[in-house]
Structure formats: structure tokens, C-alpha cells
Design a protein around this motif. Structure first.
Motif, PDB file in Angstrom:
ATOM      1  N   GLY A  25     -11.398 -21.872  10.945  1.00 31.39           N
ATOM      2  CA  GLY A  25     -12.849 -21.813  11.008  1.00 31.39           C
ATOM      3  C   GLY A  25     -13.346 -21.240  12.320  1.00 31.39           C
ATOM      4  O   GLY A  25     -12.752 -21.446  13.376  1.00 31.39           O
ATOM      5  N   ARG A  26     -14.426 -20.529  12.247  1.00 34.39           N
ATOM      6  CA  ARG A  26     -15.116 -19.960  13.393  1.00 34.39           C
ATOM      7  C   ARG A  26     -16.604 -20.200  13.194  1.00 34.39           C
ATOM      8  O   ARG A  26     -17.027 -20.616  12.112  1.00 34.39           O
ATOM      9  CB  ARG A  26     -14.816 -18.455  13.511  1.00 34.39           C
ATOM     10  N   PRO A  27     -17.444 -19.915  14.179  1.00 35.65           N
ATOM     11  CA  PRO A  27     -18.877 -20.213  14.022  1.00 35.65           C
ATOM     12  C   PRO A  27     -19.545 -19.528  12.828  1.00 35.65           C
ATOM     13  O   PRO A  27     -20.435 -20.110  12.209  1.00 35.65           O
ATOM     14  CB  PRO A  27     -19.492 -19.730  15.329  1.00 35.65           C
ATOM     15  N   THR A  28     -19.132 -18.325  12.482  1.00 37.06           N
ATOM     16  CA  THR A  28     -19.812 -17.614  11.394  1.00 37.06           C
ATOM     17  C   THR A  28     -19.038 -17.600  10.090  1.00 37.06           C
ATOM     18  O   THR A  28     -19.639 -17.404   9.030  1.00 37.06           O
ATOM     19  CB  THR A  28     -20.112 -16.151  11.792  1.00 37.06           C
ATOM     20  N   ALA A  97     -18.780 -17.665   4.259  1.00 37.23           N
ATOM     21  CA  ALA A  97     -19.754 -17.438   5.321  1.00 37.23           C
ATOM     22  C   ALA A  97     -20.477 -18.739   5.652  1.00 37.23           C
ATOM     23  O   ALA A  97     -20.927 -19.455   4.756  1.00 37.23           O
ATOM     24  CB  ALA A  97     -20.762 -16.379   4.887  1.00 37.23           C
ATOM     25  N   ASN A  98     -20.560 -19.062   6.926  1.00 36.40           N
ATOM     26  CA  ASN A  98     -21.335 -20.199   7.396  1.00 36.40           C
ATOM     27  C   ASN A  98     -22.793 -19.774   7.549  1.00 36.40           C
ATOM     28  O   ASN A  98     -23.092 -18.580   7.636  1.00 36.40           O
ATOM     29  CB  ASN A  98     -20.796 -20.690   8.738  1.00 36.40           C
ATOM     30  N   PRO A  99     -23.738 -20.719   7.640  1.00 33.51           N
ATOM     31  CA  PRO A  99     -25.148 -20.349   7.802  1.00 33.51           C
ATOM     32  C   PRO A  99     -25.416 -19.431   8.994  1.00 33.51           C
ATOM     33  O   PRO A  99     -26.311 -18.589   8.939  1.00 33.51           O
ATOM     34  CB  PRO A  99     -25.844 -21.698   7.966  1.00 33.51           C
ATOM     35  N   ALA A 100     -24.630 -19.544  10.061  1.00 37.38           N
ATOM     36  CA  ALA A 100     -24.827 -18.693  11.240  1.00 37.38           C
ATOM     37  C   ALA A 100     -24.535 -17.224  10.948  1.00 37.38           C
ATOM     38  O   ALA A 100     -24.972 -16.342  11.700  1.00 37.38           O
ATOM     39  CB  ALA A 100     -23.942 -19.176  12.386  1.00 37.38           C
ATOM     40  N   ALA A 101     -23.831 -16.932   9.878  1.00 40.99           N
ATOM     41  CA  ALA A 101     -23.497 -15.543   9.538  1.00 40.99           C
ATOM     42  C   ALA A 101     -24.734 -14.740   9.172  1.00 40.99           C
ATOM     43  O   ALA A 101     -24.769 -13.521   9.333  1.00 40.99           O
ATOM     44  CB  ALA A 101     -22.497 -15.499   8.398  1.00 40.99           C
ATOM     45  N   THR A 103     -27.608 -14.604  10.615  1.00 40.15           N
ATOM     46  CA  THR A 103     -28.305 -14.053  11.781  1.00 40.15           C
ATOM     47  C   THR A 103     -27.343 -13.454  12.807  1.00 40.15           C
ATOM     48  O   THR A 103     -27.791 -12.986  13.848  1.00 40.15           O
ATOM     49  CB  THR A 103     -29.147 -15.144  12.464  1.00 40.15           C
ATOM     50  N   ALA A 104     -26.053 -13.478  12.518  1.00 40.28           N
ATOM     51  CA  ALA A 104     -25.059 -12.993  13.476  1.00 40.28           C
ATOM     52  C   ALA A 104     -25.068 -11.473  13.581  1.00 40.28           C
ATOM     53  O   ALA A 104     -25.318 -10.770  12.597  1.00 40.28           O
ATOM     54  CB  ALA A 104     -23.669 -13.463  13.070  1.00 40.28           C
ATOM     55  N   ARG A 105     -24.785 -10.981  14.780  1.00 38.08           N
ATOM     56  CA  ARG A 105     -24.618  -9.545  14.975  1.00 38.08           C
ATOM     57  C   ARG A 105     -23.301  -9.117  14.332  1.00 38.08           C
ATOM     58  O   ARG A 105     -22.380  -9.912  14.162  1.00 38.08           O
ATOM     59  CB  ARG A 105     -24.588  -9.219  16.468  1.00 38.08           C
ATOM     60  N   HIS A 106     -23.227  -7.844  13.989  1.00 34.79           N
ATOM     61  CA  HIS A 106     -22.033  -7.304  13.334  1.00 34.79           C
ATOM     62  C   HIS A 106     -20.790  -7.532  14.202  1.00 34.79           C
ATOM     63  O   HIS A 106     -19.730  -7.904  13.680  1.00 34.79           O
ATOM     64  CB  HIS A 106     -22.232  -5.810  13.060  1.00 34.79           C
ATOM     65  N   ASP A 112     -15.239 -12.991  14.892  1.00 39.00           N
ATOM     66  CA  ASP A 112     -14.886 -14.265  14.275  1.00 39.00           C
ATOM     67  C   ASP A 112     -13.894 -14.068  13.130  1.00 39.00           C
ATOM     68  O   ASP A 112     -12.939 -14.836  12.991  1.00 39.00           O
ATOM     69  CB  ASP A 112     -16.135 -14.970  13.757  1.00 39.00           C
ATOM     70  N   LEU A 113     -14.112 -13.051  12.322  1.00 40.11           N
ATOM     71  CA  LEU A 113     -13.200 -12.789  11.220  1.00 40.11           C
ATOM     72  C   LEU A 113     -11.809 -12.424  11.736  1.00 40.11           C
ATOM     73  O   LEU A 113     -10.799 -12.946  11.258  1.00 40.11           O
ATOM     74  CB  LEU A 113     -13.735 -11.670  10.324  1.00 40.11           C
ATOM     75  N   GLU A 114     -11.756 -11.561  12.717  1.00 38.20           N
ATOM     76  CA  GLU A 114     -10.460 -11.147  13.268  1.00 38.20           C
ATOM     77  C   GLU A 114      -9.730 -12.321  13.914  1.00 38.20           C
ATOM     78  O   GLU A 114      -8.527 -12.487  13.741  1.00 38.20           O
ATOM     79  CB  GLU A 114     -10.646 -10.016  14.281  1.00 38.20           C
ATOM     80  N   SER A 115     -10.456 -13.151  14.636  1.00 31.09           N
ATOM     81  CA  SER A 115      -9.855 -14.316  15.276  1.00 31.09           C
ATOM     82  C   SER A 115      -9.281 -15.282  14.239  1.00 31.09           C
ATOM     83  O   SER A 115      -8.170 -15.797  14.395  1.00 31.09           O
ATOM     84  CB  SER A 115     -10.909 -15.016  16.137  1.00 31.09           C
TER      85      SER A 115
END
Length: 129
Positions: A25-28, A97-101, A103-106, A112-115
Motif C-alpha cells: 500500500g501507498r498513499p494513492t 485506487a485510494n481516495p487520494a488518487a 487529486t494526486a499529481r501524475h 506510488d505505483l512504482e514503489s
């Protein structure tokens, strides 16, 4: 666009990957990966060994309205396409996708996906799933 041979379409594949796969898991985003060896043990011998890895996306209403959800899904499809060659053959990958996705920048979404993928694709020690 994600090649059609790599698109996950069946509900049981989504369920299997989310319930039985490893998760990072990551923030987005939250990424679930079920490798072919684990999938074969659960599904039986009908999944062929040279099969392409399948990718599915879950973008809930918590992310935003329909326009935002579709935009997030398109961005995620585009980002995952660059990582298809890293996935083990026959594996199941679900990107949620988390809710933060919404409003997240590309760049943040890509990082986050790569990590998360890096964490799931590195070798595991014995005793861990």
C-alpha cells in the motif's frame, strides 16, 4: 492503453488476487499481486503456464465522481502498461485506487505505483507470502 490480452475481466480473478495475493500500500494506491504459482494452487491446472499476466483496476466512488474515477483509471492503465514486462507470466495484478488518487499529481501516482510494484516484485524471504 493496456493491451486487451492483459485485461482482467472476471470477478473471480479480482477476488482471488485481492484475497490471496501479496499487498503493498501507498498513499494513492494499493497493489495486490498473485503470482502464477500461487494462483495455480488455488485455481487448479486450467491456468496455462505461458499465460500473459492479467491486470485489473478498482476505483471506488470514494475517489470522486465519474469523471475523476475514469481519469484515475486511464492514468493507472497508462502507468501499468510500462511495467507489464516486469510481471511474472500468468500472474494476477489488481491496482486499487485510494481516495487520494483523485487529486494526486501524475508524478505522485507514478511514484506510488512504482514503489508498490518494486516491493511486491523483490524476492521474499522464507515464511512470508
Amino acid at each position: 492503453m493496456l493491451p486487451s490480452g492483459h485485461r482482467m475481466r472476471r470477478r473471480d480473478e479480482f477476488t482471488l488476487a485481492v484475497r490471496r495475493g501479496r499487498r503493498a500500500g501507498r498513499p494513492t494506491v494499493v497493489v495486490h499481486l498473485l503470482r502464477r504459482e500461487d494462483a495455480q494452487a488455488d485455481q487448479g491446472p486450467d491456468r496455462e503456464t505461458g499465460a500473459a499476466s492479467l491486470v485489473g483496476f478498482i476505483v471506488s466512488k470514494a475517489v470522486g465522481n465519474a469523471v475523476v474515477r475514469n481519469r484515475v483509471q486511464r492514468r493507472l492503465r497508462h502507468l501499468v502498461r510500462a511495467h507489464l514486462d516486469r510481471l511474472p507470466g500468468g500472474s494476477l495484478l489488481v491496482v486499487r485506487a485510494n481516495p487520494a488518487a483523485g487529486t494526486a499529481r501524475h508524478d505522485d501516482l507514478a511514484a506510488d505505483l512504482e514503489s508498490a510494484l518494486d516491493r511486491l516484485l523483490r524476492p521474499t524471504s522464507k515464511g512470508h507470502r
